[in-house]
Design a protein around this motif. Structure first.
Motif, mmCIF file in Angstrom:
data_model
loop_
_atom_site.group_PDB
_atom_site.id
_atom_site.type_symbol
_atom_site.label_atom_id
_atom_site.label_comp_id
_atom_site.label_asym_id
_atom_site.label_seq_id
_atom_site.Cartn_x
_atom_site.Cartn_y
_atom_site.Cartn_z
ATOM 1 N N UNK A 311 57.892 27.585 41.269
ATOM 2 C CA UNK A 311 57.606 26.692 40.092
ATOM 3 C C UNK A 311 57.113 25.176 40.673
ATOM 4 N N UNK A 312 56.289 24.616 40.214
ATOM 5 C CA UNK A 312 56.239 23.322 40.565
ATOM 6 C C UNK A 312 57.328 22.371 40.115
ATOM 7 N N UNK A 313 57.890 21.263 40.884
ATOM 8 C CA UNK A 313 58.657 20.532 40.549
ATOM 9 C C UNK A 313 58.507 19.681 39.016
ATOM 10 N N UNK A 314 59.224 20.020 38.206
ATOM 11 C CA UNK A 314 59.073 19.209 36.834
ATOM 12 C C UNK A 314 57.839 19.923 36.293
ATOM 13 N N UNK A 315 57.239 20.983 36.461
ATOM 14 C CA UNK A 315 56.014 21.355 36.026
ATOM 15 C C UNK A 315 56.056 21.986 34.642
ATOM 16 N N UNK A 316 55.168 22.435 33.764
ATOM 17 C CA UNK A 316 54.935 22.912 32.767
ATOM 18 C C UNK A 316 55.892 24.399 32.599
ATOM 19 N N UNK A 317 56.515 24.778 31.501
ATOM 20 C CA UNK A 317 57.407 25.838 31.659
ATOM 21 C C UNK A 317 57.235 26.486 30.098
ATOM 22 N N UNK A 318 56.865 27.853 29.949
ATOM 23 C CA UNK A 318 56.830 28.398 28.792
ATOM 24 C C UNK A 318 57.902 27.939 27.756
#
Length: 364
Positions: A311-318
């Motif tokens: 996961x990208x740090x603080x990236x979008x999440x479902x």
């Protein structure tokens, strides 16, 4: 690391409903634990923070990892509890098993320790391109130091009696493919060995490591086999799907060669050590016979780094994590972890666990 074959036809919705009805933190934990301690060896599927202080790419101590975990990001490679957390709950533990650093700091190692490390493998070189990680050999060295501490506190006889009653899970081999054999630009193994030869070499080394674990007092050992690596979104993105499947079946077939070595390995260990009970939890087989039609099994829940699949740090999440099978490009969501742990603890099909599931192993 991948688990579920997307094209499977067997329906396990009743099983899925059954394990969802179990409270993760309450009803399972009212009785005393079924065993006095639980020791965990493995990779990122089991890691609960051992990589946090390493100079490593394989880390999960940042959001959105832990987004649904009460303590937030802890180093678990999923949104909530991982497979090991759920197994510990099913065994009746009232607290999660601590990672090595925390167990040492709290002097709380007689109830078990989690040594698992993201990117780690059976082979010492596995995962080197990811930076620091704690290989199985080094996890065993850490366990040896814990055993020495327990013996110093309790005396050798009492300590060995305790260690003989514990559950041990060992889940290795995934990275020996993902971060070794399937990366010819970094590793020579695919040029040195055919897939069949590599499976045998890997299994032989694994057998010796499991014997070392026996020498340290382990008598109830569950080996968690590799998953369907060719179904991981990151591997499909890298290598492509094959033959109309949503997975790369060539990768799965090569991992299957190693998985097929594990049943005879378990039988050999049980024959060699009649005082012990080794068993195989066949994640590959469980995954092959599982179909959860309501889960998205082709895309990760979080926005991922295209190179690492994490996961990208603080990236979008479902927004609905219960609708996805994969949290990132490799690791299952907590809801899928719960289902896999449930079936590891109490098998549904005879092929799930041989000769025991974890519940039966605890009673041996």
């Amino acid at each position: 690391m991948a688990f579920v074959r997307h094209s499977s036809s067997l329906k396990l919705l009743l099983l899925f409903s059954a394990f969802l009805s179990l409270s993760p933190r309450n009803s399972l934990l009212e009785a005393a634990p079924q065993v006095p301690c639980y020791f965990v060896f493995g990779d990122s599927l089991s890691d609960n923070g051992n990589n946090n202080n390493l100079i490593a790419l394989a880390k999960a101590n940042y959001l959105p990892y832990g987004i649904d975990f009460p303590e937030g990001p802890t180093g678990r490679f999923t949104n909530g509890p991982n497979i090991i957390d759920y197994i510990a709950q099913l065994l009746g533990f009232d607290r999660y098993i601590q990672n090595f650093t925390a167990a040492l700091a709290n002097q709380d190692f007689t109830r078990g320790v989690n040594y698992a490390s993201g990117a780690a493998g059976i082979r010492d070189e596995t995962g080197i391109q990811q930076g620091d990680r704690i290989s199985l050999n080094n996890q065993l060295l850490r366990h040896s130091s814990i055993v020495a501490k327990i013996r110093a506190i309790q005396g050798t006889q009492a300590a060995d009696s305790l260690l003989n009653k514990c559950i041990y899970t060992v889940g290795m081999g995934n990275n020996d493919y993902i971060n070794n054999y399937f990366m010819p630009a970094f590793y020579s193994t695919s040029r040195l060995y055919t897939p069949q030869q590599y499976a045998v070499v890997l299994a032989n080394q694994y057998s010796n490591q499991l014997k070392d674990l026996h020498d340290l007092g382990a008598r109830k050992v569950a080996i968690l086999g590799p998953g369907l690596i060719g179904c991981a979104p990151q591997e499909v993105s890298t290598f492509g799907a094959t033959n109309g499947s949503t997975c790369n079946e060539q990768l799965n077939s090569e991992v299957a060669l190693f998985n097929n070595q594990l049943r005879p390995l378990v039988q050999s260990l049980n024959n060699q050590f009649p005082d012990s009970n080794f068993t195989l939890i066949d994640i590959f087989s469980i995954s092959s016979s599982t179909s959860l039609a309501q889960l998205n099994l082709t895309a990760p829940c979080c926005e991922t780094n295209p190179t690492t699949g994490t996961c990208k740090p603080n990236g979008a999440v479902c927004p609905d994590r219960k609708a996805y099978g994969f949290f990132d490009g490799y690791h299952p969501t907590s809801i899928l972890c719960q289902g896999l742990a449930s079936r590891s603890y109490m098998r549904v099909l005879p092929t799930d666990a041989d000769p025991y599931d974890i519940r039966q192993l605890a009673m041996q």
